[in-house]
Design a protein around this motif. Structure first.
Motif, PDB file in Angstrom:
ATOM      1  N   ALA A   1       6.740   2.055 -17.489  1.00 54.09           N
ATOM      2  CA  ALA A   1       7.092   3.477 -17.618  1.00 54.09           C
ATOM      3  C   ALA A   1       8.550   3.773 -17.250  1.00 54.09           C
ATOM      4  O   ALA A   1       8.939   4.927 -17.151  1.00 54.09           O
ATOM      5  CB  ALA A   1       6.158   4.304 -16.742  1.00 54.09           C
ATOM      6  N   LEU A   2       9.337   2.712 -17.044  1.00 58.43           N
ATOM      7  CA  LEU A   2      10.705   2.915 -16.554  1.00 58.43           C
ATOM      8  C   LEU A   2      11.734   2.691 -17.652  1.00 58.43           C
ATOM      9  O   LEU A   2      11.501   1.925 -18.581  1.00 58.43           O
ATOM     10  CB  LEU A   2      10.980   1.941 -15.398  1.00 58.43           C
ATOM     11  N   ASP A   3      12.900   3.360 -17.519  1.00 55.68           N
ATOM     12  CA  ASP A   3      13.934   3.131 -18.531  1.00 55.68           C
ATOM     13  C   ASP A   3      14.558   1.749 -18.308  1.00 55.68           C
ATOM     14  O   ASP A   3      14.356   1.099 -17.284  1.00 55.68           O
ATOM     15  CB  ASP A   3      14.982   4.248 -18.545  1.00 55.68           C
ATOM     16  N   VAL A   4      15.322   1.295 -19.306  1.00 50.47           N
ATOM     17  CA  VAL A   4      15.797  -0.088 -19.328  1.00 50.47           C
ATOM     18  C   VAL A   4      16.629  -0.462 -18.097  1.00 50.47           C
ATOM     19  O   VAL A   4      16.485  -1.556 -17.542  1.00 50.47           O
ATOM     20  CB  VAL A   4      16.626  -0.340 -20.621  1.00 50.47           C
ATOM     21  N   THR A   5      17.487   0.452 -17.647  1.00 51.60           N
ATOM     22  CA  THR A   5      18.339   0.160 -16.481  1.00 51.60           C
ATOM     23  C   THR A   5      17.500  -0.038 -15.231  1.00 51.60           C
ATOM     24  O   THR A   5      17.696  -1.003 -14.476  1.00 51.60           O
ATOM     25  CB  THR A   5      19.328   1.332 -16.237  1.00 51.60           C
ATOM     26  N   ILE A   6      16.546   0.869 -15.010  1.00 51.65           N
ATOM     27  CA  ILE A   6      15.673   0.786 -13.823  1.00 51.65           C
ATOM     28  C   ILE A   6      14.778  -0.454 -13.937  1.00 51.65           C
ATOM     29  O   ILE A   6      14.516  -1.138 -12.949  1.00 51.65           O
ATOM     30  CB  ILE A   6      14.809   2.070 -13.668  1.00 51.65           C
ATOM     31  N   GLN A   7      14.323  -0.735 -15.156  1.00 44.00           N
ATOM     32  CA  GLN A   7      13.490  -1.922 -15.395  1.00 44.00           C
ATOM     33  C   GLN A   7      14.226  -3.182 -14.936  1.00 44.00           C
ATOM     34  O   GLN A   7      13.670  -4.022 -14.237  1.00 44.00           O
ATOM     35  CB  GLN A   7      13.168  -2.019 -16.892  1.00 44.00           C
ATOM     36  N   ALA A   8      15.499  -3.293 -15.311  1.00 43.16           N
ATOM     37  CA  ALA A   8      16.306  -4.458 -14.924  1.00 43.16           C
ATOM     38  C   ALA A   8      16.440  -4.542 -13.404  1.00 43.16           C
ATOM     39  O   ALA A   8      16.374  -5.634 -12.827  1.00 43.16           O
ATOM     40  CB  ALA A   8      17.687  -4.377 -15.570  1.00 43.16           C
ATOM     41  N   GLN A   9      16.598  -3.395 -12.754  1.00 44.20           N
ATOM     42  CA  GLN A   9      16.719  -3.370 -11.285  1.00 44.20           C
ATOM     43  C   GLN A   9      15.428  -3.867 -10.624  1.00 44.20           C
ATOM     44  O   GLN A   9      15.464  -4.626  -9.654  1.00 44.20           O
ATOM     45  CB  GLN A   9      17.040  -1.956 -10.803  1.00 44.20           C
ATOM     46  N   ILE A  10      14.278  -3.406 -11.143  1.00 50.34           N
ATOM     47  CA  ILE A  10      12.983  -3.812 -10.567  1.00 50.34           C
ATOM     48  C   ILE A  10      12.770  -5.317 -10.756  1.00 50.34           C
ATOM     49  O   ILE A  10      12.298  -6.010  -9.852  1.00 50.34           O
ATOM     50  CB  ILE A  10      11.819  -2.997 -11.202  1.00 50.34           C
ATOM     51  N   LEU A  11      13.145  -5.846 -11.927  1.00 53.74           N
ATOM     52  CA  LEU A  11      13.003  -7.284 -12.183  1.00 53.74           C
ATOM     53  C   LEU A  11      13.909  -8.104 -11.262  1.00 53.74           C
ATOM     54  O   LEU A  11      13.502  -9.126 -10.722  1.00 53.74           O
ATOM     55  CB  LEU A  11      13.299  -7.607 -13.650  1.00 53.74           C
ATOM     56  N   ASP A  12      15.141  -7.625 -11.082  1.00 56.13           N
ATOM     57  CA  ASP A  12      16.064  -8.294 -10.153  1.00 56.13           C
ATOM     58  C   ASP A  12      15.491  -8.282  -8.739  1.00 56.13           C
ATOM     59  O   ASP A  12      15.590  -9.266  -8.004  1.00 56.13           O
ATOM     60  CB  ASP A  12      17.442  -7.604 -10.155  1.00 56.13           C
ATOM     61  N   LEU A  13      14.879  -7.148  -8.375  1.00 53.99           N
ATOM     62  CA  LEU A  13      14.281  -7.008  -7.045  1.00 53.99           C
ATOM     63  C   LEU A  13      13.135  -8.014  -6.863  1.00 53.99           C
ATOM     64  O   LEU A  13      13.051  -8.695  -5.827  1.00 53.99           O
ATOM     65  CB  LEU A  13      13.765  -5.577  -6.871  1.00 53.99           C
ATOM     66  N   LEU A  14      12.264  -8.135  -7.885  1.00 53.00           N
ATOM     67  CA  LEU A  14      11.148  -9.082  -7.796  1.00 53.00           C
ATOM     68  C   LEU A  14      11.661 -10.517  -7.640  1.00 53.00           C
ATOM     69  O   LEU A  14      11.125 -11.294  -6.856  1.00 53.00           O
ATOM     70  CB  LEU A  14      10.253  -8.981  -9.050  1.00 53.00           C
TER      71      LEU A  14
ATOM     72  N   GLU B   1      14.598 -11.476  -6.415  1.00 54.04           N
ATOM     73  CA  GLU B   1      15.247 -11.602  -5.103  1.00 54.04           C
ATOM     74  C   GLU B   1      14.205 -11.733  -3.982  1.00 54.04           C
ATOM     75  O   GLU B   1      14.321 -12.590  -3.097  1.00 54.04           O
ATOM     76  CB  GLU B   1      16.109 -10.345  -4.892  1.00 54.04           C
ATOM     77  N   LEU B   2      13.167 -10.895  -4.041  1.00 53.03           N
ATOM     78  CA  LEU B   2      12.129 -10.921  -3.009  1.00 53.03           C
ATOM     79  C   LEU B   2      11.350 -12.228  -3.039  1.00 53.03           C
ATOM     80  O   LEU B   2      10.986 -12.780  -2.007  1.00 53.03           O
ATOM     81  CB  LEU B   2      11.183  -9.724  -3.168  1.00 53.03           C
ATOM     82  N   LYS B   3      11.089 -12.727  -4.264  1.00 52.77           N
ATOM     83  CA  LYS B   3      10.356 -13.987  -4.403  1.00 52.77           C
ATOM     84  C   LYS B   3      11.146 -15.137  -3.774  1.00 52.77           C
ATOM     85  O   LYS B   3      10.609 -15.970  -3.057  1.00 52.77           O
ATOM     86  CB  LYS B   3      10.084 -14.277  -5.881  1.00 52.77           C
ATOM     87  N   GLU B   4      12.461 -15.142  -4.039  1.00 51.80           N
ATOM     88  CA  GLU B   4      13.304 -16.202  -3.478  1.00 51.80           C
ATOM     89  C   GLU B   4      13.380 -16.111  -1.947  1.00 51.80           C
ATOM     90  O   GLU B   4      13.388 -17.114  -1.248  1.00 51.80           O
ATOM     91  CB  GLU B   4      14.719 -16.123  -4.077  1.00 51.80           C
ATOM     92  N   ARG B   5      13.385 -14.861  -1.460  1.00 54.31           N
ATOM     93  CA  ARG B   5      13.506 -14.659  -0.015  1.00 54.31           C
ATOM     94  C   ARG B   5      12.209 -15.003   0.724  1.00 54.31           C
ATOM     95  O   ARG B   5      12.221 -15.597   1.793  1.00 54.31           O
ATOM     96  CB  ARG B   5      13.883 -13.191   0.254  1.00 54.31           C
ATOM     97  N   SER B   6      11.073 -14.620   0.135  1.00 59.25           N
ATOM     98  CA  SER B   6       9.801 -14.767   0.864  1.00 59.25           C
ATOM     99  C   SER B   6       8.923 -15.905   0.362  1.00 59.25           C
ATOM    100  O   SER B   6       7.894 -16.209   0.952  1.00 59.25           O
ATOM    101  CB  SER B   6       9.007 -13.459   0.769  1.00 59.25           C
ATOM    102  N   GLN B   7       9.304 -16.516  -0.775  1.00 62.43           N
ATOM    103  CA  GLN B   7       8.502 -17.583  -1.389  1.00 62.43           C
ATOM    104  C   GLN B   7       7.081 -17.128  -1.762  1.00 62.43           C
ATOM    105  O   GLN B   7       6.136 -17.921  -1.768  1.00 62.43           O
ATOM    106  CB  GLN B   7       8.445 -18.816  -0.466  1.00 62.43           C
ATOM    107  N   THR B   8       6.947 -15.833  -2.067  1.00 54.86           N
ATOM    108  CA  THR B   8       5.670 -15.311  -2.549  1.00 54.86           C
ATOM    109  C   THR B   8       5.493 -15.712  -4.013  1.00 54.86           C
ATOM    110  O   THR B   8       6.422 -15.595  -4.802  1.00 54.86           O
ATOM    111  CB  THR B   8       5.662 -13.764  -2.442  1.00 54.86           C
ATOM    112  N   ALA B   9       4.294 -16.173  -4.378  1.00 61.17           N
ATOM    113  CA  ALA B   9       3.997 -16.446  -5.791  1.00 61.17           C
ATOM    114  C   ALA B   9       3.778 -15.110  -6.495  1.00 61.17           C
ATOM    115  O   ALA B   9       3.257 -14.164  -5.890  1.00 61.17           O
ATOM    116  CB  ALA B   9       2.753 -17.316  -5.910  1.00 61.17           C
TER     117      ALA B   9
END
Length: 329
Positions: A185-198, A200-208
């Motif tokens: 439901a997000l516009d393309v710019t926000i979508q890219a931010q959320i994907l970058d966040l996922l 970054e968080l995965k790399e930081r916490s090693q969550t699958a």
């Protein structure tokens, strides 16, 4: 050696409606290793979200898991009691839903909602739970988190609400995060931010992460492996590079042809997949893609065996069976 975190084996889920039995998921098998991001893709009605809910023990009536097993960290979780699920869900396996507005309580402050989850699963005192909520909001890129925890969901934009949902899901340090269409439901710019966040968080916490999406472009950005679903079944599964550069199943090939390629400019013609998905109240006995497939043969009326193309790359197609000379499971 990589640890196998979750395995779904021959999973079948049906919804018993007035019209009949809707066979939403029909014999789905795949796995997720610790620390990896797996994309589960396919168009609407392919069974992606139902599979995700089955992994969380959230199939609502009139739905029922009819067959198969789900193991998490070596233990079968398919038949857990409600009490056992509550202990696992949100704690070791967490989920981010498609629409954060329906997942958040509109009359409760964001901080209170987050603190409630943290207190329940991590046993922190109220003051410590709020402090943790503030820190988690900071980690997902929400500015002024001390002020934001006192606000209500309607005071946040769609992208910010999705960040809150990710912060809430990660606040209990789960081993597996299931994200169901988190950017739809997000516009393309926000979508890219959320994907970058996922990422970054995965790399930081090693969550699958299991990322449920209909968008192969999203998968290319964040996933290491892909499970392609259609008609409630897995059509193809493999590493991202193999799926994108050497797709075996005609359905996967069709999905990729309908994806815009940035290097080709705006003159490139996108090729849609003709036809409509199968009716899962009366699914075909053979390949569910047969009616829409440009390579359909008479033998497609029977279901082919799963064929291993290369290590970790499997396809459910008679063309692959012929090509690989019977190298099937």
């Amino acid at each position: 050696m990589t640890k196998r975190l979750l395995t779904a084996t021959d999973l079948k889920v049906s919804f018993f409606t007035r019209e009949g039995e809707n066979q939403a998921v029909r014999g789905v098998s795949f796995h997720i290793d610790a620390g990896e991001t797996v994309g589960i893709v396919g168009e609407s009605g392919s069974g992606k979200s139902v599979t995700a809910k089955a992994l969380m023990g959230l199939i609502p009536p009139p739905g029922k898991v009819l067959q198969g097993d789900i193991t998490f960290d070596g233990k079968s979780i398919a038949k857990l009691s409600d009490k056992e699920w509550r202990k696992l869900r949100g704690n070791r396996i967490a989920m981010v839903f498609q629409d954060p507005m329906t997942a958040l309580n509109p009359v409760q402050r964001i901080g209170d909602q987050m603190a409630e989850v943290i207190q329940r699963h991590r046993g922190l005192k109220p003051k410590a739970a709020i402090a943790e909520a503030i820190e988690m909001l900071r980690q997902v890129g929400i500015t002024e988190p001390e002020r934001r925890v006192r606000q209500y969901p309607h005071e946040f934009s769609g992208g910010m609400r999705q960040r809150v949902m990710i912060a809430m899901a990660l606040s209990c340090q789960p081993e597996l995060l299931i994200a169901d269409e988190p950017t739809t439901a997000l516009d393309v710019t926000i979508q890219a931010q959320i994907l970058d966040l996922l990422k970054e968080l995965k790399e930081r916490s090693q969550t699958a992460v299991a990322l449920i999406t209909h968008d192969l472009g999203v998968v290319a950005q964040v996933c290491s492996r892909v499970v392609v679903m259609y008609g409630g079944m897995v059509m193809e599964e493999g590493p991202v590079e193999q799926i994108f550069y050497s797709p075996q199943h005609p359905y996967t090939q069709g999905l990729l042809r309908s994806l815009p390629k940035p290097d080709k400019g705006s003159k490139e013609r996108l090729v849609p997949i003709d036809g409509t998905p199968p009716n899962l109240l009366d699914p075909p006995p053979g390949c569910p893609f047969m009616e829409r497939c440009p390579h359909a043969m008479s033998k497609c009326a029977a279901l082919p065996p799963v064929t291993e193309v290369s290590p970790g790359h499997r396809s459910l197609c008679w063309l692959t069976v012929e090509k690989e000379g019977g190298n099937h499971e």
